[in-house]
Design an enzyme around this catalytic site. Structure first.
Site, PDB file in Angstrom:
ATOM      1  N   TYR A 142      -1.642  -1.041  10.641  1.00  0.00           N
ATOM      2  CA  TYR A 142      -1.728  -1.392   9.211  1.00  0.00           C
ATOM      3  C   TYR A 142      -0.476  -0.920   8.479  1.00  0.00           C
ATOM      4  O   TYR A 142       0.146  -1.669   7.721  1.00  0.00           O
ATOM      5  CB  TYR A 142      -2.978  -0.732   8.624  1.00  0.00           C
ATOM      6  N   SER A 185       0.872  -1.189   0.000  1.00  0.00           N
ATOM      7  CA  SER A 185       0.000   0.000   0.000  1.00  0.00           C
ATOM      8  C   SER A 185       0.901   1.228   0.000  1.00  0.00           C
ATOM      9  O   SER A 185       2.084   1.118   0.340  1.00  0.00           O
ATOM     10  CB  SER A 185      -0.831  -0.013   1.288  1.00  0.00           C
TER      11      SER A 185
HETATM   12  N1  LIG Z   1      -8.520  -0.688  -1.650  1.00  0.00           N
HETATM   13  C1  LIG Z   1      -7.517   0.106  -1.386  1.00  0.00           C
HETATM   14  O1  LIG Z   1      -7.625   1.350  -1.448  1.00  0.00           O
HETATM   15  C2  LIG Z   1      -6.169  -0.474  -1.020  1.00  0.00           C
HETATM   16  C3  LIG Z   1      -5.086   0.394  -0.940  1.00  0.00           C
HETATM   17  C4  LIG Z   1      -3.845  -0.120  -0.609  1.00  0.00           C
HETATM   18  C5  LIG Z   1      -3.693  -1.467  -0.376  1.00  0.00           C
HETATM   19  N2  LIG Z   1      -4.759  -2.305  -0.449  1.00  0.00           N
HETATM   20  C6  LIG Z   1      -4.532  -3.716  -0.161  1.00  0.00           C
HETATM   21  O2  LIG Z   1      -5.160  -4.501  -1.144  1.00  0.00           O
HETATM   22  C7  LIG Z   1      -5.431  -5.789  -0.623  1.00  0.00           C
HETATM   23  C8  LIG Z   1      -6.852  -6.204  -0.998  1.00  0.00           C
HETATM   24  O3  LIG Z   1      -7.775  -5.358  -0.344  1.00  0.00           O
HETATM   25  P1  LIG Z   1      -9.096  -4.797  -1.053  1.00  0.00           P
HETATM   26  O4  LIG Z   1      -8.901  -3.363  -1.251  1.00  0.00           O
HETATM   27  O5  LIG Z   1      -9.488  -5.644  -2.183  1.00  0.00           O
HETATM   28  O6  LIG Z   1     -10.142  -4.931   0.172  1.00  0.00           O
HETATM   29  P2  LIG Z   1     -11.331  -5.969   0.473  1.00  0.00           P
HETATM   30  O7  LIG Z   1     -12.362  -5.873  -0.573  1.00  0.00           O
HETATM   31  O8  LIG Z   1     -11.708  -5.729   1.890  1.00  0.00           O
HETATM   32  O9  LIG Z   1     -10.619  -7.380   0.320  1.00  0.00           O
HETATM   33  C9  LIG Z   1      -9.814  -7.934   1.316  1.00  0.00           C
HETATM   34  C10 LIG Z   1      -9.651  -9.411   1.022  1.00  0.00           C
HETATM   35  O10 LIG Z   1      -8.801  -9.990   2.025  1.00  0.00           O
HETATM   36  C11 LIG Z   1      -9.429 -11.151   2.552  1.00  0.00           C
HETATM   37  N3  LIG Z   1      -9.049 -11.340   3.944  1.00  0.00           N
HETATM   38  C12 LIG Z   1      -9.206 -10.473   4.979  1.00  0.00           C
HETATM   39  N4  LIG Z   1      -8.790 -11.029   6.124  1.00  0.00           N
HETATM   40  C13 LIG Z   1      -8.338 -12.281   5.804  1.00  0.00           C
HETATM   41  C14 LIG Z   1      -7.809 -13.367   6.557  1.00  0.00           C
HETATM   42  N5  LIG Z   1      -7.660 -13.298   7.892  1.00  0.00           N
HETATM   43  N6  LIG Z   1      -7.469 -14.499   5.898  1.00  0.00           N
HETATM   44  C15 LIG Z   1      -7.644 -14.592   4.561  1.00  0.00           C
HETATM   45  N7  LIG Z   1      -8.149 -13.627   3.800  1.00  0.00           N
HETATM   46  C16 LIG Z   1      -8.503 -12.483   4.413  1.00  0.00           C
HETATM   47  C17 LIG Z   1     -10.923 -10.883   2.399  1.00  0.00           C
HETATM   48  O11 LIG Z   1     -11.659 -12.104   2.280  1.00  0.00           O
HETATM   49  P3  LIG Z   1     -12.490 -12.847   3.445  1.00  0.00           P
HETATM   50  O12 LIG Z   1     -13.239 -11.793   4.200  1.00  0.00           O
HETATM   51  O13 LIG Z   1     -13.345 -13.799   2.679  1.00  0.00           O
HETATM   52  O14 LIG Z   1     -11.459 -13.554   4.278  1.00  0.00           O
HETATM   53  C18 LIG Z   1     -10.964 -10.163   1.059  1.00  0.00           C
HETATM   54  O15 LIG Z   1     -11.010 -11.088  -0.009  1.00  0.00           O
HETATM   55  C19 LIG Z   1      -5.171  -5.680   0.887  1.00  0.00           C
HETATM   56  O16 LIG Z   1      -3.919  -6.259   1.190  1.00  0.00           O
HETATM   57  C20 LIG Z   1      -5.130  -4.197   1.131  1.00  0.00           C
HETATM   58  O17 LIG Z   1      -4.326  -3.864   2.248  1.00  0.00           O
HETATM   59  C21 LIG Z   1      -5.993  -1.827  -0.763  1.00  0.00           C
END
Ligand SMILES: NC(=O)c1ccc[n+]([C@@H]2O[C@H](COP(=O)([O-])OP(=O)(O)OC[C@H]3O[C@@H](n4cnc5c(N)ncnc54)[C@H](OP(=O)(O)O)[C@@H]3O)[C@@H](O)[C@H]2O)c1
Length: 268
Positions: free
Chosen positions: A158, A145
């Site tokens: 985080y 991130s």
């Molecule tokens: N969206 C943004 O703006 C942004 C920015 C920077 C970085 N990121 C990074 O991108 C990645 C994906 O996030 P996203 O934005 O797509 O958010 P999201 O829609 O909340 O997706 C998060 C994913 O992680 C899984 N997850 C959460 N806790 C988990 C656990 N204990 N074990 C296994 N899986 C788990 C969730 O699935 P389940 O609930 O089914 O387990 C879900 O599929 C993350 O690493 C996040 O830090 C996102």
């Protein structure tokens, strides 16, 4: 050639495949002809994603896992190897964000966020690594991130976990370069997903709010397309987003100015 020219028949394991960036990557990789392993905690959501891919049943493997339960990961990796015989790409995408001030965040919550975002990610990487080293090929993609480059309000745990990923994967990258295994670190800014809705507050409950800046962020599909492009051109680190990415360069070249400016940003 170290770059991945094609994903046709490549075995790609995506964590956090049940929503957001992981789901979009599954969709994009399926269109590229990959065989997919979809992992996260919610089996029903993974099955929904599997159905939406319209791939032959044998080309998608739903493998439920909780990144906080690192003791189960070796067995799960063996299941992938039993089914496909190899792993070409591991996408470390699963993760959870935080919306709590440092003073209000109990140490148990710091540990939980570190457990999922850092230890879970490195556990799965270490379990896949021997197979990639044996194959003498592989790509490990880790979704960090911009919070892995600088801290921000409400995100101390985080941001710490994302910073830790950089130290781990930069070290790993140089160790396995000679074995033809590549490491790509992805630093998204704002991507329109449920990341803020699912973020944990000080009492461990979900934030349950879509942050306005997330709502107006890059689409998950666009983010996925840029990750695929980075794999095809063998990038080591990429930044995805809009004007929020400027903060990275300001911090690098004008750290004091950065401090002043970032303090004044909207706290959400
Ligand atoms: N969206 C943004 O703006 C942004 C920015 C920077 C970085 N990121 C990074 O991108 C990645 C994906 O996030 P996203 O934005 O797509 O958010 P999201 O829609 O909340 O997706 C998060 C994913 O992680 C899984 N997850 C959460 N806790 C988990 C656990 N204990 N074990 C296994 N899986 C788990 C969730 O699935 P389940 O609930 O089914 O387990 C879900 O599929 C993350 O690493 C996040 O830090 C996102």
């Amino acid at each position: 050639m170290r770059a991945m020219n094609s994903f046709k028949n490549k075995v790609v394991w995506i964590t956090g495949a049940s929503s957001g960036i992981g789901e979009a990557l599954a969709m994009a990789m399926a269109k590229e002809g990959a065989k997919l392993i979809l992992s996260s905690r919610r089996t029903d959501e993974l099955e929904r994603v599997k159905t939406s891919l319209h791939l032959p049943d044998e080309d998608v493997f739903v493998l439920t896992l909780d990144l906080a339960n690192t003791s189960a990961i070796t067995t799960l990796t063996q299941k992938v190897i039993e089914k496909y015989g190899r792993i070409d790409v591991l996408v470390n995408n699963g993760g959870v964000s935080q919306r709590a001030l440092t003073k209000d965040t109990p140490l148990d919550l710091d540990r939980k966020i570190m457990e999922v975002n850092y230890f879970g990610t490195i556990a799965i990487t270490k379990s896949v690594l021997p197979y990639m080293l044996q194959q003498k090929s592989g790509n490990i993609v880790t979704i960090s991130s911009i919070a892995g480059k600088f801290g921000f309000y409400y995100r101390s745990a985080y941001s710490a976990a994302k910073h830790a990923l950089h130290g781990f994967f930069e070290s790993l990258r140089m160790e396995i370069y000679k074995d033809n295994v590549n490491v790509l670190i992805v630093c998204p800014g704002k991507v329109k997903t449920n990341i803020s809705v699912n973020a944990l507050t000080e009492d461990g409950s979900k934030h349950n709010k879509m942050d306005p800046s997330t709502e107006s962020g890059t689409s998950a599909a666009d983010c996925a397309a840029q990750i695929i492009q980075a794999l095809k051109s063998n990038q080591e680190e990429i930044f995805i987003g809009g004007k929020e990415l400027r903060a990275i360069w300001i911090k690098r070249f004008f750290p004091k100015l950065f401090s002043k400016l970032i303090r004044k940003q909207k706290q959400e």
